[in-house]
Scaffold this motif. Sequence first.
Motif, PDB file in Angstrom:
ATOM      1  N   ASN A  48     -49.471  48.333 -48.253  1.00  0.00           N
ATOM      2  CA  ASN A  48     -48.527  47.249 -48.492  1.00  0.00           C
ATOM      3  C   ASN A  48     -48.691  46.225 -47.375  1.00  0.00           C
ATOM      4  O   ASN A  48     -48.713  46.584 -46.195  1.00  0.00           O
ATOM      5  N   GLN A  49     -48.788  44.975 -47.768  1.00  0.00           N
ATOM      6  CA  GLN A  49     -49.014  43.874 -46.823  1.00  0.00           C
ATOM      7  C   GLN A  49     -47.956  43.835 -45.724  1.00  0.00           C
ATOM      8  O   GLN A  49     -48.262  43.489 -44.580  1.00  0.00           O
ATOM      9  N   SER A  50     -46.730  44.229 -46.031  1.00  0.00           N
ATOM     10  CA  SER A  50     -45.648  44.158 -45.039  1.00  0.00           C
ATOM     11  C   SER A  50     -45.865  45.110 -43.865  1.00  0.00           C
ATOM     12  O   SER A  50     -45.288  44.913 -42.802  1.00  0.00           O
ATOM     13  N   GLU A  86     -57.911  40.694 -49.408  1.00  0.00           N
ATOM     14  CA  GLU A  86     -56.801  40.518 -50.349  1.00  0.00           C
ATOM     15  C   GLU A  86     -57.422  40.339 -51.722  1.00  0.00           C
ATOM     16  O   GLU A  86     -58.345  39.540 -51.876  1.00  0.00           O
ATOM     17  N   SER A  93     -50.867  43.582 -51.435  1.00  0.00           N
ATOM     18  CA  SER A  93     -51.572  44.660 -50.742  1.00  0.00           C
ATOM     19  C   SER A  93     -52.729  44.111 -49.922  1.00  0.00           C
ATOM     20  O   SER A  93     -53.266  43.048 -50.230  1.00  0.00           O
ATOM     21  N   ILE A  94     -53.110  44.857 -48.909  1.00  0.00           N
ATOM     22  CA  ILE A  94     -54.275  44.549 -48.082  1.00  0.00           C
ATOM     23  C   ILE A  94     -55.245  45.718 -48.203  1.00  0.00           C
ATOM     24  O   ILE A  94     -54.859  46.874 -47.968  1.00  0.00           O
TER      25      ILE A  94
END
Length: 141
Positions: A48-50, A86, A93-94
């Motif tokens: 998750n990108q966060s 990306e 998502s990464i």
Amino acid sequence: MDNSRTAHCACESLTLTVKGEPEVVTICACRQCQLRTGSVYSAHAFFNQSGVTTSGASRAYTRSSDSGRKVTFHFCPGCGSTVFWEAEGRPGSIGIAYGTFSKGPELPEPIAAVWACEKPSWAPFPKDTPSFDRGRPVPLA
């Protein structure tokens, strides 16, 4: 228990700190991943990108994937290592190259291998890993 991981390029100028567990770990044998890695397939994890923090300069390159979706790769301008990306197919998502992780808990095994139709016949996937001739089936994490 600390579940943070560190990933970095070959010269360690571009670093990622990742918190949390991966959404998915997969293998891709598409021709574009072969060109990007210089190998028969790519192993990678999506997070998750966060939970991903980057440090250091990167350059970006955007291309179409074999599925037709855009992917933006981030690589170190010094050593050229592709560290993360990306993908339109995984918004929020990464993707991080498996081999760039240096610190933290070991990543889980890949749950699937995609674009198996592009893999050389002599290059095996890990035992018991489901493989698919094209992109990921839905739902695949």
